[in-house]
Design a protein around this motif. Structure first.
Motif, short mmCIF file in Angstrom:
data_model
loop_
_atom_site.label_atom_id
_atom_site.label_comp_id
_atom_site.label_asym_id
_atom_site.label_seq_id
_atom_site.Cartn_x
_atom_site.Cartn_y
_atom_site.Cartn_z
N TYR A 103 0.55 -2.90 -0.60
CA TYR A 103 -0.07 -4.18 -0.97
C TYR A 103 -0.39 -4.21 -2.47
N LEU A 104 -1.06 -3.17 -2.97
CA LEU A 104 -1.44 -3.19 -4.40
C LEU A 104 -0.30 -2.78 -5.32
N PHE A 105 0.58 -1.92 -4.80
CA PHE A 105 1.76 -1.50 -5.59
C PHE A 105 2.61 -2.73 -5.93
N THR A 106 2.86 -3.56 -4.91
CA THR A 106 3.72 -4.73 -5.10
C THR A 106 2.99 -5.86 -5.84
N TRP A 107 1.67 -5.86 -5.79
CA TRP A 107 0.86 -6.87 -6.51
C TRP A 107 1.04 -6.72 -8.02
N LYS A 108 1.48 -5.53 -8.43
CA LYS A 108 1.75 -5.27 -9.85
C LYS A 108 3.24 -5.40 -10.16
N ILE A 109 4.05 -4.76 -9.30
CA ILE A 109 5.50 -4.72 -9.57
C ILE A 109 6.11 -6.12 -9.54
N ALA A 110 5.68 -6.94 -8.56
CA ALA A 110 6.33 -8.25 -8.39
C ALA A 110 6.16 -9.15 -9.63
N PRO A 111 4.94 -9.32 -10.17
CA PRO A 111 4.86 -10.16 -11.38
C PRO A 111 5.58 -9.54 -12.58
N ALA A 112 5.59 -8.20 -12.64
CA ALA A 112 6.25 -7.55 -13.80
C ALA A 112 7.75 -7.83 -13.79
N CYS A 118 10.99 -4.36 -17.17
CA CYS A 118 11.38 -3.21 -16.35
C CYS A 118 10.13 -2.37 -16.13
N VAL A 119 10.09 -1.67 -15.01
CA VAL A 119 8.83 -1.06 -14.56
C VAL A 119 9.00 0.42 -14.28
N VAL A 120 8.02 1.21 -14.74
CA VAL A 120 7.87 2.58 -14.25
C VAL A 120 6.60 2.54 -13.40
N ALA A 121 6.75 2.78 -12.11
CA ALA A 121 5.63 2.58 -11.20
C ALA A 121 5.28 3.86 -10.47
N LYS A 122 3.97 4.12 -10.38
CA LYS A 122 3.50 5.33 -9.70
C LYS A 122 2.54 4.98 -8.59
N PRO A 123 2.92 5.26 -7.32
CA PRO A 123 1.93 5.11 -6.24
C PRO A 123 1.02 6.33 -6.26
N SER A 124 -0.07 6.28 -5.51
CA SER A 124 -0.89 7.48 -5.39
C SER A 124 -0.12 8.54 -4.62
N GLU A 125 -0.23 9.76 -5.08
CA GLU A 125 0.43 10.87 -4.39
C GLU A 125 -0.17 11.09 -2.99
N VAL A 126 -1.36 10.53 -2.77
CA VAL A 126 -2.01 10.64 -1.46
C VAL A 126 -1.26 9.79 -0.42
N THR A 127 -0.64 8.70 -0.87
CA THR A 127 0.03 7.77 0.07
C THR A 127 1.38 7.30 -0.50
N PRO A 128 2.37 8.18 -0.56
CA PRO A 128 3.62 7.80 -1.24
C PRO A 128 4.69 7.15 -0.34
N MET A 129 4.46 7.13 1.00
CA MET A 129 5.58 6.83 1.91
C MET A 129 6.17 5.43 1.75
N THR A 130 5.30 4.41 1.72
CA THR A 130 5.86 3.05 1.67
C THR A 130 6.46 2.75 0.30
N ALA A 131 5.98 3.42 -0.74
CA ALA A 131 6.60 3.23 -2.06
C ALA A 131 8.03 3.76 -2.04
N TYR A 132 8.22 4.89 -1.34
CA TYR A 132 9.58 5.42 -1.22
C TYR A 132 10.48 4.43 -0.46
N LEU A 133 9.95 3.89 0.64
CA LEU A 133 10.74 2.93 1.42
C LEU A 133 11.05 1.68 0.59
N LEU A 134 10.11 1.28 -0.26
CA LEU A 134 10.35 0.12 -1.13
C LEU A 134 11.52 0.39 -2.08
#
Ligand code: NDP
Length: 429
Positions: A103-112, A118-134
């Motif tokens: 939810y918050l990862f895409t709240w930043k990536i989508a407007p960018a 172009c984006v270099v994006a880092k999810p929290s290492e505590v919860t990386p799974m959905t960022a990988y699927l994205l």
């Protein structure tokens, strides 16, 4: 390498790719929902109802926003005309936390990427799974290579490398206030644009003339949704003196009914705390509250569920009263299923207490008196105010906090413009 190509891609084409990403999130809803639940510990139904649909909507919203923009023009008497010209900033960094991962990862990536960055994006290492699927989804949707670069790794190493990189022109960060301060310290000397969405200690203000049943139902949600791990949760509940006892007994009764346990079960209301260190931090705050003279009215303990989750980190939803508003429990962000309740006599006393923390993210106000609602909303030092509701979101509205809760606003055109350079061009007539 990807930047000039993507920034020159027509808005309509950028929009089409982003809409494809949104529809692929929709078609992989079950897989994303399960991944978010297992990774974060939030109830499955919550990820299905809120997190993943909202990630889809973030792409949809900004994909369509860029098709409906108008530039500003200013006429200077009969002498000149000025117009505003927008260009994407360049390569930007997006760093997000573990509480609402996709939810918050895409709240930043989508407007960018909508703005042409172009984006270099880092999810929290505590919860990386959905960022990988994205990342898989973006590839399959035809997002050109290099437009979105998702990097995994710990904050002090990978997040810091993003912050310090000279070619990254702007950082959009959501996370703790301490980390935000560190990022600001590093970004300031090189004048990087910064958007910081930080912590909160939000007041939930309940007047005697509120719709009691509606308030009670929503206050349960605003206190304990996502185990209280939402920056917008109302962790300090202020109740007008005349209904304090009524509120206390009704609230505590409802809190004791909330089922804590396996996030995969549909009737679970309070899932797992995200990690062992965070679990220990929350429990230490409950101990602190006792030392500071607080009375635990509900909860206060760790829970060991039977079966699959017996090794997990679960805490009972906890309600504490009897604490001064100035104590650490009432001033520091706990970010867990812990709320305090405090009575107030009048608006003056309430505002003194509500505005006493270093934070100013959001506030909720419950009253049926319209004038009072406006008056208190204007006087509470928070960037987001909900009256007779909580977490009712319109993605066009400015989102962000005052004081140590952040710098800048996300949402709507504020978010798109953060990722742009804005130039005024003046032509003499
Ligand atoms: P952190 O600040 O610890 O981490 C946030 C992100 O920053 C993570 O991706 C983390 O990486 C990364 N990070 C950590 N250290 C650095 C560093 N030195 N340089 C660059 N990046 C770094 O916050 P939490 O993850 O603990 O999230 C909880 C906090 O987020 C709470 O304070 C909450 O209030 C706030 N928040 C604010 C919101 C808002 O809109 N205002 C919304 C949601 C949460 P990693 O985890 O991999 O180490």
């Amino acid at each position: 390498m990807a930047f000039p190509g993507w920034s020159a891609t027509p808005a309509e084409k950028r929009s089409q790719i982003m809409l494809k990403i949104a529809s692929m999130i929709e078609s992989r809803m079950t897989e994303l929902t399960e991944a978010e639940c297992l990774d974060n510990g939030k109830p499955l139904w919550l990820a299905r109802a809120v997190d993943i649909p909202r990630a889809r909507d973030n792409f949809k919203f900004f994909a369509t926003a860029i098709l409906h923009e108008a530039n500003e023009a200013h006429q200077t008497d009969h002498t000149a005309i000025n117009y505003t010209y927008y260009t994407p900033v360049g390569v930007v960094g997006c760093i997000s936390p573990w509480n609402l991962p996709l939810y918050l990862f895409t709240w930043k990536i989508a407007p960018a990427i909508a703005a042409g960055c172009c984006v270099v994006a880092k999810p929290s290492e505590v919860t990386p799974m959905t960022a990988y699927l994205l990342s898989e989804i973006c590839k399959d949707a035809g997002l050109p290579a290099g437009v979105l670069n998702i990097v995994h790794g710990l904050g002090p190493k990978v997040g810091n490398a993003i912050t310090e990189h000279p070619d990254i022109k702007a950082i959009s960060f959501t996370g703790g206030t301490k980390t935000g301060a560190e990022i600001a310290r590093k970004a300031a000397p090189v004048f990087k644009k910064l958007s910081l969405e930080l912590g909160g200690k939000n007041p939930n203000i309940i007047f005697a003339d509120c719709d009691f049943d509606a308030m009670l139902k929503t206050t349960i949600q605003s206190s304990f949704s996502n185990q209280g791990q939402i920056c917008l949760c109302g962790s300090r509940i202020f109740v007008e003196e005349s209904i304090y006892e009524k509120f206390k007994s009704a609230f505590v009764e409802r809190v004791k009914e909330l089922k804590v346990g396996d996030p995969l079960l549909e009737d679970t209301r309070v899932g797992a705390i995200v990690s062992k260190p965070h679990f220990e931090k929350i429990l230490s705050y409950i101990e602190l509250a006792k030392e500071e003279g607080g009375t635990i009215l509900a909860g206060g303990n760790a829970v060991v569920p039977e079966g699959r989750c017996s090794n997990g980190y679960f805490i009972e939803p906890t309600v504490i009263d009897g604490l001064p508003y100035t104590c650490r429990t009432n001033q520091e962000e706990i970010f867990g299923p812990v709320v305090t309740i405090t009575s107030f006599k009048n608006e003056e006393e309430l505002l003194e207490m509500a505005n006493s923390t270093m934070y100013g993210l959001s506030a909720t106000i419950w009253t049926t008196n319209l004038q009072k609602a406006h008056r208190v909303a204007h006087n509470v030092h928070s960037g987001i105010i909900w009256i007779n509701c909580w977490l009712l979101r319109d993605l066009r509205t400015p989102f962000g906090g005052m004081k140590s809760s952040g710098v800048g606003r996300e949402g709507g055109f504020e978010a798109l413009n953060f990722f742009r350079e804005i130039k005024n061009i003046c032509i003499k007539l």
